[in-house]
Design an enzyme around this catalytic site. Structure first.
Site, mmCIF file in Angstrom:
data_model
loop_
_atom_site.group_PDB
_atom_site.id
_atom_site.type_symbol
_atom_site.label_atom_id
_atom_site.label_comp_id
_atom_site.label_asym_id
_atom_site.label_seq_id
_atom_site.Cartn_x
_atom_site.Cartn_y
_atom_site.Cartn_z
ATOM 1 N N ARG A 126 32.394 39.234 41.407
ATOM 2 C CA ARG A 126 33.691 38.714 41.868
ATOM 3 C C ARG A 126 33.450 37.731 43.009
ATOM 4 N NH1 ARG A 126 39.737 41.011 42.907
ATOM 5 N NH2 ARG A 126 39.636 40.991 40.641
ATOM 6 N N TYR A 151 34.577 39.796 52.497
ATOM 7 C CA TYR A 151 33.759 40.975 52.773
ATOM 8 C C TYR A 151 32.303 40.543 52.999
ATOM 9 C CZ TYR A 151 37.938 43.469 51.333
ATOM 10 O OH TYR A 151 39.229 43.932 51.257
#
Length: 814
Positions: A654, A606
């Site tokens: 993350r 992402y």
């Protein structure tokens, strides 16, 4: 003319293959013995280059299961071997002045020379031809001389046969990093003993086990850079052994270390372990009109590190397997060999995977040296992932109870529940900043693609609320997008408006009412956005005019699916400021909604991840190039949200700790990434991997991403969340107790079972876990059913044990 008791048209059995075995080690001897037992008419010859009494090892270690297999295969030799074994049940770990002892391991040791002598005598007894001092320099010459139907290449670790036909066998040899030396000592140890000693250069460790009435094997091991720094590379053999005697004087009790490698000079006794994998185990060679299979066996086909003691075990099991398949296939070679390779390659790979884990643990003792001694020892015992938490309970419940009490004490909680059982590690509380979780179970962030216009709804309330009712300590939202164009799909939830904030607050309040904490994961999809919901085609671009595509951006121009995905544009500096402010605004709204915890999504390709990975960041400005420069923008975003997020609340990050693609992020990089986020103020790293490139080739398995959490926690010194194929309480308890991670995120098991935590706790027989009061009757029934299943399993186990005793008594009388 047929025999009177046999029909004239009866099928004749396939003749037993004339067999030539290259190598008189355990694999070759045992295969020759078993084949001769299976077909007494077989012509079996073993060629061995050394003398009958030569051996270059000290002791051989088995476990109880191995001797059981030998008893089934040949009770005569097994009883002889068993009568000369030295048995011990315990493992002792000596570390930083403490001694930790655990039982129930069932080890058996015997001198390698004595083992070979027993097998040699048994082979002669049944008629196997043994030829010693016969160097087989050319396999094909030996085949031409002996005219065999089957050749077994059991010629060891440095197999010349494997080298000669390397194009067929396709060996993969990985020479490991540590240096080690095989030594002996005239001293008896009543446990398999590990002794760790720290020097100014680094850590050394000894693996010690008794193998006859007065002698023990004593393996000394250390990383190569430590070995060199200590000067061992330049020492004579005598001086090197003296160095080890001084280093391990506390465990040697005044005894001298012995070497049986007088033929080697200087530091040549210190070697590295080669891990051998062969893609194929059978080579068919043409000899005129005949095709002869040349079959690798034992160390010639595969090796497993001595730290799990499986080399000789694997050799014996190879022999047992191939003879078994020959008997089942009526000694027809091709189908028997196909079945043998299919069976053994799978089993060997399991052992080699466990051995790899064990090898890497011993190569990185420095990583675990900061652990408290109790946790260090537990980590060692469970290093291969073959021994789990509940397996340790079966072996030594008292030892494990002590570990569980220690973990509970570290959490600041009294250990016993109302039944007197120690608190399972998964249920111990965990505090980060001012937020305390009631247990170590996290519901992992998982996209559900069920929002409308980014607005969470009743589905999210039920979905997240049910998992809170189900006992998880921390409930994560799916990746919640900071901008409409930051969504993965039109069904992704967002936090770019006050209406979304208010909708989330309703959910947060409900989760809090169930005693759980709730975390929001903020992210931006980047080049992986503007796609269909997963059930309509994962990662495929939108095609419905009612849900039009939106423009994409990422660190550099890219197309996630070549020729399919929409292309993203490289972010400008203005784009970067806009997105950063969107993260800040969403962070403020998250606090207003009452979230306890925030996570910044920098993984899976992402937007922020696209800056970190060299696969997706090809920028030439200050945000591209080195890892530090690629991290610059994600760190800017992190620092901006940390500045507005309340100081009493934690932020985790993350990351993709491994891209699984050559040239991408590696676990070494992940440690540095974690260090830089830690310096910026991150409280915890959520350790995932992959999904950055479709070229990835991940290696899946149980808890397959846990090693990333382990490395980051124990090398970067920051708490971690372990994720990835963790699906049993046993996994979680092992991970927490060993210090591999601080929390465990359970993903797909939570999708199929919202009450995963409560159900797994019930399976452990731990009755003190609070269930929601309206579900009390369900708890009672589940516990009754589980107790009934347990009693039935115990009854079956008792019956099986009685049958095994009867069988052993009958074999003994025979």
């Amino acid at each position: 003319m047929s025999k009177p008791d046999q029909p004239a048209n009866a099928a004749q059995p396939t003749p037993s293959p004339k067999t030539l075995i290259l190598g008189g080690g355990p694999a070759g001897l045992y295969f020759g013995l078993l084949l001769k037992l299976a077909r007494p008419d077989a012509d079996v010859t073993i060629l061995e280059r050394n003398r009958a009494g030569d051996t270059f090892g000290w002791g051989v270690v088995f476990n109880d299961q191995t001797i059981s297999n030998l008893m089934d295969a040949d009770p005569v030799s097994a009883h002889t071997i068993y009568s000369e074994f030295n048995h011990w049940d315990d493992v002792e770990v000596h570390f930083k002045g403490t001694v930790t002892r655990a039982g129930g391991f069932g080890f058996i040791g015997i001198g390698r020379k004595r083992l070979l002598n027993i097998l040699q005598d048994r082979c002669r007894e049944v008629g196997v031809k043994l030829v010693f001092e016969h160097p087989f320099e050319d396999v094909e010459e030996e085949i031409a001389r002996h005219q065999p139907d089957l050749v077994i290449a059991a010629d060891g670790l440095n197999s010349r046969t494997r080298q000669k036909y390397a194009a067929t066998y396709r060996p993969d040899i990985d020479v490991r990093h540590n240096r080690f030396v095989w030594l002996g000592v005239k001293h008896k140890y009543d446990a398999f003993t590990f002794d760790f000693q720290q020097t100014p250069h680094g850590w050394f460790q000894a693996h010690i086990y008794q193998f006859d009435a007065e002698t023990s094997t004593f393996i000394v091991e250390t990383p190569e850079h430590v070995w060199k720094a200590a000067g061992l590379e330049d020492m004579s053999q005598e001086d090197g052994i003296a160095y080890c005697e001084h280093l391990f004087q506390g465990i040697l009790n005044g005894q001298k270390l012995l070497s049986n490698a007088a033929h080697l000079r200087g530091s040549a006794i210190w070697i590295k372990f080669p891990r051998v994998i062969t893609k194929e185990w059978v080579h068919w060679e043409e000899f005129g009109a005949r095709r002869v299979p040349i079959v690798l066996m034992g160390d010639a086909a595969h090796t497993a590190h001595y730290s799990i003691g499986s080399g000789t075990k694997l050799a014996f099991e190879d022999a047992i397997s191939l003879v078994g398949h020959l008997k089942r296939k009526d000694f027809a070679l091709e189908p028997a060999l196909e079945a043998y390779v299919a069976e053994r390659s799978v089993e060997v790979l399991k052992i080699q995977n466990a051995a790899r884990n064990s090898t890497e643990w011993f190569e990185h003792v420095e990583r675990y040296a900061a652990l408290p001694p109790a946790q260090f020892a537990y980590s060692l015992l469970t290093r291969s992932q073959r021994i789990s938490h509940e397996n340790l309970r079966e072996r030594d419940a008292e030892y494990l109870g002590g570990v569980e009490s220690w973990v509970a004490e570290q959490s600041g909680l009294p250990a016993p529940d109302k039944t007197g059982k120690p608190l399972p590690p998964m249920l111990t509380p965990y505090t980060l900043r001012d937020v305390t979780l009631k247990n170590r179970i996290v519901m992992s962030p998982m996209a559900v693609y069920s929002a409308q216009g980014g607005l969470p709804n009743d589905f999210h309330l039920v979905h997240l609320g049910a998992r809170a009712l189900g006992g998880a300590g921390l409930i994560f939202t799916e990746m919640t997008c900071v901008l409409p164009e930051g969504r993965i799909t039109p069904g992704c939830a967002g936090l770019w408006s006050d209406a979304q904030r208010d909708a989330w607050k309703r959910i947060v309040d409900f989760v809090h009412g169930q005693g759980a904490k709730v975390a929001i994961q903020l992210g931006h999809a980047g080049a992986k956005g503007s796609t269909r919901r997963a059930w309509d085609g994962t990662d495929l671009p939108l095609t419905d005019p009612a849900e039009p595509n939106w423009p994409l951006m990422s660190a550099s121009e890219q197309q996630y699916l070549d020729g399919i995905s929409q292309k993203s544009s490289a972010m400008t500096r203005a784009d970067m400021e806009t997105v950063k402010e969107a993260f800040v605004d969403a962070t403020r709204r998250a606090d207003e909604a009452g979230f306890d915890w925030l996570e910044l999504h920098c993984a899976h390709g992402y937007l922020l991840s696209s800056f970190i990975s060299p696969l997706t960041n090809r920028r030439t400005d200050e945000y591209g190039g080195s890892l530090e420069h690629r991290l610059r923008y994600p760190l800017e975003v992190f620092q901006a949200i940390r500045a507005v997020w309340p100081p009493e609340k934690p932020i985790s990050v993350r990351i993709s700790a491994h891209d699984w693609v050559e040239g991408g992020i590696t676990p070494d990089d992940a440690v540095q990434i974690a260090r830089l986020f830690k310096e910026a103020g991150a409280d915890m790293i959520d350790c995932s991997s992959g999904q950055v490139s479709k070229k990835e080739q991940p290696v899946y398995g149980r808890m397959y991403q846990t090693p990333f959490a382990d490395r980051i926690r124990n090398e970067a010194g920051i708490p971690t969340i372990a994720v990835g194929n963790i699906y049993e309480a046993d996994h979680v308890n092992s991970i927490i107790s060993s210090g591999r991670a601080d929390l465990c995120a359970i993903a797909r098991p939570h999708l199929s079972n919202p009450f995963w935590t409560l159900h797994e706790t019930a399976k452990l027989g731990f009755a003190a876990q609070d269930w929601p009061k309206p579900y009390w009757a369900g708890q009672q029934q589940l516990e009754r059913n589980l107790e009934r299943e347990k009693q039935m399993q115990q009854a079956q186990a008792g019956a099986d044990a009685a049958l095994a005793r009867m069988k052993a008594e009958l074999e003994g009388s025979v």
